[in-house]
Design a protein around this motif. Structure first.
Motif, mmCIF file in Angstrom:
data_model
loop_
_atom_site.group_PDB
_atom_site.id
_atom_site.type_symbol
_atom_site.label_atom_id
_atom_site.label_comp_id
_atom_site.label_asym_id
_atom_site.label_seq_id
_atom_site.Cartn_x
_atom_site.Cartn_y
_atom_site.Cartn_z
ATOM 1 N N VAL A 265 -5.796 28.313 11.069
ATOM 2 C CA VAL A 265 -5.752 26.858 11.195
ATOM 3 C C VAL A 265 -6.193 26.201 9.893
ATOM 4 N N SER A 266 -7.299 26.686 9.328
ATOM 5 C CA SER A 266 -7.804 26.124 8.071
ATOM 6 C C SER A 266 -6.793 26.315 6.950
ATOM 7 N N ARG A 267 -6.177 27.476 6.889
ATOM 8 C CA ARG A 267 -5.195 27.751 5.841
ATOM 9 C C ARG A 267 -3.989 26.813 5.966
ATOM 10 N N LEU A 268 -3.564 26.572 7.196
ATOM 11 C CA LEU A 268 -2.432 25.671 7.410
ATOM 12 C C LEU A 268 -2.740 24.274 6.896
ATOM 13 N N PHE A 269 -3.912 23.748 7.258
ATOM 14 C CA PHE A 269 -4.231 22.390 6.840
ATOM 15 C C PHE A 269 -4.330 22.276 5.323
ATOM 16 N N LYS A 270 -4.849 23.291 4.661
ATOM 17 C CA LYS A 270 -4.916 23.263 3.203
ATOM 18 C C LYS A 270 -3.519 23.297 2.597
ATOM 19 N N VAL B 108 0.851 -1.180 0.000
ATOM 20 C CA VAL B 108 0.000 0.000 0.000
ATOM 21 C C VAL B 108 0.892 1.237 0.000
ATOM 22 N N ALA B 109 0.635 2.142 -0.933
ATOM 23 C CA ALA B 109 1.455 3.341 -1.022
ATOM 24 C C ALA B 109 1.310 4.168 0.252
ATOM 25 N N MET B 110 2.420 4.549 0.809
ATOM 26 C CA MET B 110 2.411 5.305 2.051
ATOM 27 C C MET B 110 2.566 6.791 1.734
ATOM 28 N N THR B 111 1.505 7.568 1.948
ATOM 29 C CA THR B 111 1.600 9.008 1.763
ATOM 30 C C THR B 111 2.228 9.627 3.001
ATOM 31 N N PRO B 112 2.925 10.752 2.857
ATOM 32 C CA PRO B 112 3.566 11.368 4.017
ATOM 33 C C PRO B 112 2.533 11.708 5.096
ATOM 34 N N HIS B 113 2.838 11.370 6.352
ATOM 35 C CA HIS B 113 1.901 11.726 7.408
ATOM 36 C C HIS B 113 2.089 13.193 7.773
ATOM 37 N N ILE B 114 1.193 13.712 8.565
ATOM 38 C CA ILE B 114 1.135 15.152 8.795
ATOM 39 C C ILE B 114 2.424 15.691 9.416
ATOM 40 N N GLY B 115 3.071 14.907 10.263
ATOM 41 C CA GLY B 115 4.333 15.354 10.831
ATOM 42 C C GLY B 115 5.404 15.548 9.770
ATOM 43 N N GLN B 116 5.462 14.624 8.814
ATOM 44 C CA GLN B 116 6.432 14.744 7.721
ATOM 45 C C GLN B 116 6.105 15.946 6.839
ATOM 46 N N ARG B 117 4.832 16.192 6.604
ATOM 47 C CA ARG B 117 4.430 17.336 5.774
ATOM 48 C C ARG B 117 4.817 18.652 6.445
ATOM 49 N N ILE B 118 4.629 18.725 7.748
ATOM 50 C CA ILE B 118 4.999 19.940 8.476
ATOM 51 C C ILE B 118 6.512 20.163 8.399
ATOM 52 N N SER B 119 7.276 19.104 8.619
ATOM 53 C CA SER B 119 8.736 19.232 8.593
ATOM 54 C C SER B 119 9.220 19.725 7.239
ATOM 55 N N ALA B 120 8.574 19.250 6.165
ATOM 56 C CA ALA B 120 8.994 19.612 4.815
ATOM 57 C C ALA B 120 8.680 21.065 4.482
ATOM 58 N N GLN B 121 7.611 21.608 5.091
ATOM 59 C CA GLN B 121 7.176 22.951 4.724
ATOM 60 C C GLN B 121 7.363 23.991 5.826
ATOM 61 N N GLN C 171 3.309 28.525 11.917
ATOM 62 C CA GLN C 171 4.344 27.754 12.603
ATOM 63 C C GLN C 171 3.946 27.457 14.043
ATOM 64 N N ARG C 172 3.234 28.410 14.672
ATOM 65 C CA ARG C 172 2.783 28.200 16.046
ATOM 66 C C ARG C 172 1.815 27.014 16.114
ATOM 67 N N VAL C 173 0.887 26.951 15.168
ATOM 68 C CA VAL C 173 -0.061 25.837 15.128
ATOM 69 C C VAL C 173 0.671 24.539 14.793
ATOM 70 N N ALA C 174 1.595 24.619 13.828
ATOM 71 C CA ALA C 174 2.338 23.428 13.416
ATOM 72 C C ALA C 174 3.149 22.861 14.573
ATOM 73 N N ALA C 175 3.782 23.743 15.359
ATOM 74 C CA ALA C 175 4.567 23.287 16.507
ATOM 75 C C ALA C 175 3.676 22.618 17.539
ATOM 76 N N PHE C 176 2.478 23.174 17.745
ATOM 77 C CA PHE C 176 1.535 22.563 18.693
ATOM 78 C C PHE C 176 1.144 21.158 18.220
ATOM 79 N N ILE C 177 0.900 21.020 16.907
ATOM 80 C CA ILE C 177 0.529 19.714 16.361
ATOM 81 C C ILE C 177 1.642 18.700 16.591
ATOM 82 N N LEU C 178 2.885 19.107 16.336
ATOM 83 C CA LEU C 178 4.005 18.186 16.526
ATOM 84 C C LEU C 178 4.162 17.802 17.994
#
Length: 287
Positions: free
Chosen positions: A60-65, A6-19, A28-35
């Motif tokens: 928050v919505s903009r970050l997730f998009k 099964v193809a493994m898509t990057p999980h949200i932690g990996q996506r945050i690290s990349a961007q 970044q404040r929201v992203a740090a809280f998520i991590l």
């Protein structure tokens, strides 16, 4: 033929690290809280994240998009999917309960896992496996990650009743040396629980091409291998919260070991007595 991965898509932690470097200060404040709260991400709402990080809901919505999610519901589905793949995430902070309630829920889940495991085994299949464990020239136990301690325990149980039971791979060693030469009359017991290593497909390919017999003990995520092996025993491992439980697998190992001992009761008893005498001779065990 290999079971497709099964193809493994990057999980949200990996996506945050990349961007992360391209995010705004508020994002970044929201992203740090998520991590920092990754394991219980699924229990928050978008409003919770905005309130706890001091940003607007639109941020928050903009970050997730930007991270590739249509909505926060998509993020929560993503977190649940990660849990189903074996990542230890808390998806319900109330799952374990409190005080005596946590014990009740844990007991109920363990009982349900064991009930499902035993209900899925046909008696004739179990008898055939026990016969195979008894008649095999040698038995090789193979396990990786969480399957490794199960393989170690299974070997320790089986070797009480018969000889020529080995474990592979040995710590920090490769597999090939232990598997080469497997032939007709040999039996491999393979533990294949979720989050299997990448070499698992290739290993199954090699084993099914050999004249030995193959027993797979695994959870439901290994169902794709069932038709290719000689026997497959399914062990549900779902826990009440983040971590899987292998109680059903341990119970099954006990059932198999007892079945083997009763299959060869006279020889098994003689071996157990010989082992006990050697324990005493070596003074290995405390009183």
């Amino acid at each position: 033929m290999r079971t497709p991965q099964v193809a493994m898509t990057p999980h949200i932690g990996q996506r945050i690290s990349a961007q992360y470097g391209d995010l705004s200060a508020q994002e970044q404040r929201v992203a740090a809280f998520i991590l920092d709260h990754f394991d219980d991400l699924a229990v928050y709402s978008a409003a919770d994240l905005a309130r706890l990080t001091g940003v607007s809901k639109s941020t928050v919505s903009r970050l997730f998009k930007r991270l590739g999610f249509e909505s926060f519901q998509a993020v929560k589905r993503h977190a649940r999917q990660l849990r189903s793949q074996g990542m230890p995430l808390v998806t319900d902070p109330e799952a374990v309960g409190a005080n005596g309630e946590r014990f009740k829920r844990h007991l109920e889940r363990e009982q349900e896992n064991l009930r499902r495991a035993l209900a899925s085994i046909e008696p004739q299949t179990f008898e055939a496996i026990v016969q195979g464990l008894d008649s095999a020239r040698r038995v090789v136990l193979v396990g990786f990650r969480n399957g490794y301690p199960l393989a170690v325990h299974c070997r320790q149980q089986l070797i009480q009743a018969r000889d020529d039971v080995s474990l592979a791979p040995q710590p920090n060693q490769s597999l090939a040396e232990d598997l080469v030469g497997l032939g007709e009359g040999d039996l491999v017991v393979l533990f294949g629980f979720r989050r299997r290593p990448r070499l698992f497909d290739a290993l199954v390919d090699e084993l099914v091409s050999m004249p030995c017999r193959l027993l797979l003990i695994a959870d439901a995520t290994a169902a794709g291998y069932a038709e290719r092996v000689d026997w497959w025993l399914e062990c549900p491992i779902d826990g009440v919260s983040a971590f899987d439980s292998y109680a059903s697998a341990m119970s099954l190992i006990s059932l198999l070991a007892n079945g083997l001992l009763h299959q060869r009761l006279a020889r098994g008893r003689a071996r157990i007595n010989a082992v006990s005498e050697l324990y005493q001779g070596l003074d290995e065990l405390a009183p």
